[in-house]
Design an enzyme around this catalytic site. Sequence first.
Site, PDB file in Angstrom:
ATOM      1  N   CYS A  53       0.991  -1.311  -0.060  1.00 50.47           N
ATOM      2  CA  CYS A  53      -0.036  -0.017  -0.155  1.00 50.47           C
ATOM      3  C   CYS A  53       0.874   1.337   0.165  1.00 50.47           C
ATOM      4  O   CYS A  53       1.347   1.524   1.101  1.00 50.47           O
ATOM      5  CB  CYS A  53      -0.936  -0.067   1.018  1.00 50.47           C
ATOM      6  SG  CYS A  53      -2.083   1.463   1.287  1.00 50.47           S
ATOM      7  N   CYS A  63      -0.535   4.136   1.851  1.00 53.13           N
ATOM      8  CA  CYS A  63      -0.495   4.117   3.537  1.00 53.13           C
ATOM      9  C   CYS A  63       1.159   4.350   3.799  1.00 53.13           C
ATOM     10  O   CYS A  63       1.236   4.949   4.668  1.00 53.13           O
ATOM     11  CB  CYS A  63      -0.895   2.796   4.095  1.00 53.13           C
ATOM     12  SG  CYS A  63      -2.034   1.761   3.146  1.00 53.13           S
ATOM     13  N   ASP A  64       1.904   4.034   3.178  1.00 51.62           N
ATOM     14  CA  ASP A  64       3.395   3.814   3.722  1.00 51.62           C
ATOM     15  C   ASP A  64       4.255   5.015   2.994  1.00 51.62           C
ATOM     16  O   ASP A  64       5.316   5.145   3.548  1.00 51.62           O
ATOM     17  CB  ASP A  64       3.755   2.590   3.734  1.00 51.62           C
ATOM     18  CG  ASP A  64       2.985   1.345   4.318  1.00 51.62           C
ATOM     19  OD1 ASP A  64       2.420   1.910   5.267  1.00 51.62           O
ATOM     20  OD2 ASP A  64       3.025   0.146   3.879  1.00 51.62           O
TER      21      ASP A  64
END
Length: 327
Positions: free
Chosen positions: A150, A153-154
Amino acid sequence: MSIELTEPVGRVEPVEQLVIIGSGPAAHTAAIYAARAKLRPLLFEGFLAGGVAAGGQLTTTTDVENYPGFPEGIEGPKLMERMRAQSERFGTRIITETVERVDLSARPFGVFSDSHAVRTRALIVATGATARRMGIPGEERLWNRGISACAVCDGALPIFRDQVLVVVGGGDSACEEASFLSKFGSKVLLVHRRDALRASKIMQERVLANPKIEIIWNHVVQEALGQSTLEAVRLAHVATGQQRVVPARGLFYAIGHVPNTAFLRGQLQLDEAGYIVTRPGTTETSVPGVFAAGDVQDKVWRQAITAAGTGCMAALQAEHFLAAHPE
Ligand code: FAD
Ligand code: NDP
């Protein structure tokens, strides 16, 4: 969250009219329609089901620009918060647990999570899909230490700042993630196993026009290298097998999804890839009274709006079914 059925497992609970499993656009659209139809739906939104937060796949993205009604776009998590709030507004009861098992052998059906055993006259499955992993050497050791499924997200983490980052895949996710990562990394290498992208034209154009993104065609990632954090990836040409090691601090998978149907095996007809089989043009599954909506039954369109559309269909079909089969 409002839960009325909090009796411990084993006690007799009232039979529900409609249970909905899932928490993406399909589940919440179904819940909004069913709640407004006075079916008092009970929705299991999952607790990190398939590794994804309640709210589904859109919780892992930034701006959603193609969902009608938001001309300036809306952040994926915000959109899902709003859908959830709309479900609750009309009386949907939401349980933050993952459904582990169902019994569809007879009506009322059984739905089981950690602390709930519920019986229901109709069921909508809208459990979506989860990002696929590659299973290459080094993946387990370096997962969350440079490898991620992801980027959104990261990708903004400090370890990725001004570093070379690799994205694997050739679809919309890969293009979106490569574009997103280009804001942080010094360079983004998009590694694709073919010589043409699967992504939509607009996403392809963005990637091709981005000077920080380089596409490495006809290659696969064979190995993730590094001890405590990712240091490099080993690439191989798909035709010649020729290998090269490319230094990189981030490896982001964008290689598609697996439907979240493991808990349904043996209970419903699934296709060879695990997607729920529905009768064309409907949300009806192989079991009367069980309906499926969203990505869990859709390998082709897989969009928030199509998931929401089939969620609406499932709720209306469940309503008609319950009218015809009240017991
Ligand atoms: P999902 O969104 O997959 O949600 C289902 C959720 O149900 C699961 O995530 C989990 O939380 C829950 N669940 C699963 N199993 C259980 C269980 N056993 N018990 C209880 N709960 C469970 N589409 C667009 O239209 N526009 C975009 O811009 C866009 N961007 C995207 C970006 C990314 C990075 C990704 C991965 C997808 C994107 N998509 C986009 C596609 C879109 O997110 C999906 O098509 C849509 O979310 C599918 O909705 P769904 O309701 O079927 O299920
Ligand atoms: P897709 O299934 O569309 O694409 C997966 C990609 O990964 C393909 O290019 C595939 O290659 C490649 N791939 C699969 N397995 C491997 C492997 N083992 N090794 C190397 N490469 C592999 O998935 P996406 O997640 O990109 O998209 C899913 C859905 O979500 C789509 O419907 C998409 O339109 C939608 N979406 C929409 C967005 C938007 O509208 N803004 C953004 C993101 C997603 P090959 O092409 O050779 O099969």
